[in-house]
Design an enzyme around this catalytic site. Structure first.
Site, PDB file in Angstrom:
ATOM      1  CG  HIS A  68      -1.554  -1.217   1.580  1.00 52.32           C
ATOM      2  ND1 HIS A  68      -0.999  -2.215   2.364  1.00 52.32           N
ATOM      3  CD2 HIS A  68      -2.769  -1.662   1.211  1.00 52.32           C
ATOM      4  CE1 HIS A  68      -1.849  -3.213   2.464  1.00 52.32           C
ATOM      5  NE2 HIS A  68      -2.929  -2.910   1.776  1.00 52.32           N
ATOM      6  CD  GLU A 111      -6.024  -6.725   1.398  1.00 53.12           C
ATOM      7  OE1 GLU A 111      -6.213  -5.621   1.947  1.00 53.12           O
ATOM      8  OE2 GLU A 111      -4.960  -7.343   1.485  1.00 53.12           O
TER       9      GLU A 111
END
Length: 176
Positions: A68, A111
């Site tokens: 990320h 997720e």
């Protein structure tokens, strides 16, 4: 040490805030991510088996590297940072697409990502971070497709979705 932050986004990838990484996965909040697919000089994909100790999907096979971007970090910079942190390498990559997906895991985490997919080539040595990577494997797309078909449970939830984008990109380049 403060928990790493992820960038919260809407379904159009517009930033709407930031949140601790683990909390975003507990609450299933949509956040920005990236998945990197590197190929060697023979055209084999470099697969990563996630470290067994990862907070989700530990021990599963996936693309070469994924993570990320941090708030305020350009995604291209985050890609190079994570290649260095996870594998000890630098590699040029190109963005080839995005996918939005949501996957719930048995441990209560979810997720939910707006995932940018990158492709590149790398033929050097690796210095994998044992906290992130269990092992690496080189595999042809044909062998990978058979493995995915026979044992889909061996792979992370996002991997087949991202792989489809990569394969479409490779087919387009082969035609051009």
């Amino acid at each position: 040490m403060q928990e790493p932050q992820v960038i919260l986004v809407d379904q159009y990838d517009q930033e709407i805030g930031a949140m601790g990484k683990l909390q975003a996965h507990v609450e299933g909040k949509l956040h920005r991510a990236f998945s990197i697919f590197l190929f060697n000089e023979n055209g084999d994909l470099i697969l990563q088996q996630r470290a067994l100790s990862k907070y989700h999907s530990g021990g599963l096979w996936t693309n070469t590297c994924c993570s990320h971007p941090a708030p305020g970090e350009f995604i291209e910079d985050a890609v190079q940072r994570r290649l260095q942190e996870e594998l000890g390498i630098n590699a040029p990559v190109d963005r080839v697409g995005e996918v939005l997906y949501k996957a719930k895991f048995g441990n209560g985490l979810t997720e939910h990502e707006y995932d940018y997919v990158f492709v590149g080539q790398y033929s050097g040595s690796f210095a994998p971070n044992a906290e992130e990577v269990e092992q690496l494997k080189f595999i042809s797309i044909n062998d990978l497709e058979k493995w995915l078909e026979d044992q889909p449970e061996d792979f992370t939830a996002w991997f087949p979705l991202c792989l489809d984008i990569v394969k479409r990109n490779l087919e387009t380049k082969a035609i051009a």
